[in-house]
Design an enzyme around this catalytic site. Structure first.
Site, PDB file in Angstrom:
ATOM      1  CG  ASP A  10      -2.105   0.934   1.076  1.00 47.44           C
ATOM      2  OD1 ASP A  10      -2.314   1.438  -0.042  1.00 47.44           O
ATOM      3  OD2 ASP A  10      -2.807   1.155   2.066  1.00 47.44           O
ATOM      4  CG  ASP A 125      -3.837   1.728   5.683  1.00 49.50           C
ATOM      5  OD1 ASP A 125      -3.864   2.609   4.823  1.00 49.50           O
ATOM      6  OD2 ASP A 125      -4.240   1.903   6.854  1.00 49.50           O
ATOM      7  CG  HIS A 197     -25.496  23.047 -13.244  1.00 53.28           C
ATOM      8  ND1 HIS A 197     -26.333  22.958 -14.335  1.00 53.28           N
ATOM      9  CD2 HIS A 197     -24.247  22.834 -13.700  1.00 53.28           C
ATOM     10  CE1 HIS A 197     -25.627  22.706 -15.422  1.00 53.28           C
ATOM     11  NE2 HIS A 197     -24.353  22.623 -15.067  1.00 53.28           N
ATOM     12  CD  GLU A 273     -17.873  21.638 -16.867  1.00 48.82           C
ATOM     13  OE1 GLU A 273     -16.729  21.281 -16.529  1.00 48.82           O
ATOM     14  OE2 GLU A 273     -18.861  20.874 -16.892  1.00 48.82           O
TER      15      GLU A 273
END
Length: 393
Positions: A10, A125, A197, A273
């Site tokens: 990991d 981990d 939206h 955007e």
């Protein structure tokens, strides 16, 4: 008969990119005993680079035990598993040499790969987090400091590790999950509820509508969608803050939701955007007719920009990642609604999954749909919801 080893690896980055480290363990498949561990703080890097370095360290550790062994790699990185298995292309320049080096440790016929859920990769981990913790205080990870499995230099069984983890879990305070969930061992995550939206006049016609053209308002249908989303979010009762793209269609959607929730709207420019350049206001068919070569290049690479100086998806990804990190830091442990657009939402989802850039072209996001991503204290993320439109039915 050749021996068989399990390699679990990991890597993580606290910031992505940020301070990063990896962990790897070689296990005996019969007994579950940890035969070797490796971990290292590697400075500033991305999650994906750290994961590849963890894989490389695990393979090397197994090779040192027996170069003739058969290796079964288990990782919770879908990206690394799919790329090393040959099913996904490796396009990122930082990962290509690491993947190539990993393939040289053992012959390909001796290595297999398997994706596992994150909760099944706790040993590696924990090693990765120990390495990052050491790096935070200017040190490198040392085996004698490890709590993962070989803390005293002697191997422990999987059963012993499970008993330790159970004891730790029993001692930890129990906190009920909030919103779309939380991990008790990592604290309450910062959860981004992602609302696209509502519709504008351009949405049903599937016209490019970014930040480089007009700034259309919501249509009547879009306003109804915003109201429906507000009602659904009010019913959940988990949203603690509202952040919006600066573009009008998002601000109108955010205002509707915030008014229902009794919250104010904060504007984040990084959530705007993509600038689609000369394609703004055109349909896909019109772009193909007028700018066929540019469109082909754009579909083939996230580094290609639309005609006329628009933004590439790679550029947008960098901008969105900066905004994401800023918002995670500001809203640690809270659930925040981000009202934004198709590309930023897809980008946040892609980054959370560690998926390749071309995955952007394989997601569907409806107007006023809801998605959700949780961000944990160890730098990992979890996709909780994607393109939910049940509130619009």
């Amino acid at each position: 008969m050749a021996r068989t080893f399990i390699v679990e690896a990991d890597g993580g980055s606290r910031g992505n990119p940020g301070p990063a480290g990896y962990g790897a363990v070689v296990l005996d498949p019969a007994t579950g005993e940890a035969l070797a561990e490796a971990a290292e703080f590697i400075g500033t890097a991305t999650n994906n680079v750290a994961e590849y370095k963890g894989l490389l360290a695990g393979l090397r550790a197994a090779h040192a035990l027996d170069p003739q062994a058969r290796i079964h790699v288990r990782m919770d990185s879908k990206l690394v598993v799919e790329q090393m298995s040959g099913r996904w292309k490796i396009k990122h320049p930082d990962m290509r040499p690491l993947a190539a080096e990993a393939k040289t440790v053992f012959p390909a016929t001796q290595v297999t790969y398997e994706w596992i859920p994150r909760e099944q990769n706790k040993h590696a981990d924990r090693l990765a987090n120990e390495a990052m913790d050491a790096g935070r205080i200017g040190k490198q990870w040392e085996p004698r400091d490890s709590r993962a499995a070989l803390a005293t230099g002697s191997a422990r069984s999987t059963a012993a590790r499970a008993a330790d983890e159970a004891a730790e879990a029993a001692a930890a305070p129990r906190t009920p999950a909030a919103g779309w969930g939380a991990a008790a061992d990592l604290g309450t995550p910062a959860t981004f509820v992602l609302l696209r939206h509502g519709e504008t006049a351009l949405t049903p016609e599937k016209r490019f509508s970014g930040s480089g053209g007009g700034d259309p308002e919501l249509s009547a249908a879009g306003r109804r969608q915003a109201t429906a989303a507000a009602a659904a979010l009010a019913a959940r009762g988990t949203v603690q803050a509202v952040v919006s793209s600066p573009l009008r269609r998002c601000r109108e959607t955010a205002d509707t939701v915030a008014a229902r929730l009794g919250l104010e709207v904060r504007i984040e420019d990084g959530l705007r955007e993509t600038d689609f350049g000369a394609w703004e206001g055109l349909t896909f068919a019109e772009v193909r007719e007028r700018h066929p070569e540019d469109l082909t290049a754009w579909l083939g690479s996230t580094k290609a920009a639309p005609t006329g100086g628009g933004e590439s998806f790679a550029t947008v990804a960098r901008r969105v990642a900066v905004a994401r990190d800023k918002l995670i830091a500001r809203y640690t442990g809270k659930t925040v609604l981000l009202v934004t657009h198709v590309t930023p939402i897809k980008t946040l989802v892609r980054l959370a999954l560690g998926a390749p850039p071309e995955s952007l072209y394989r997601m569907e996001l409806s107007a006023a749909s809801l998605s959700a991503v949780a961000y944990y204290a160890d730098g990992n993320a979890s996709l909780r919801l994607l393109n939910d439109t049940s509130h619009l039915r």
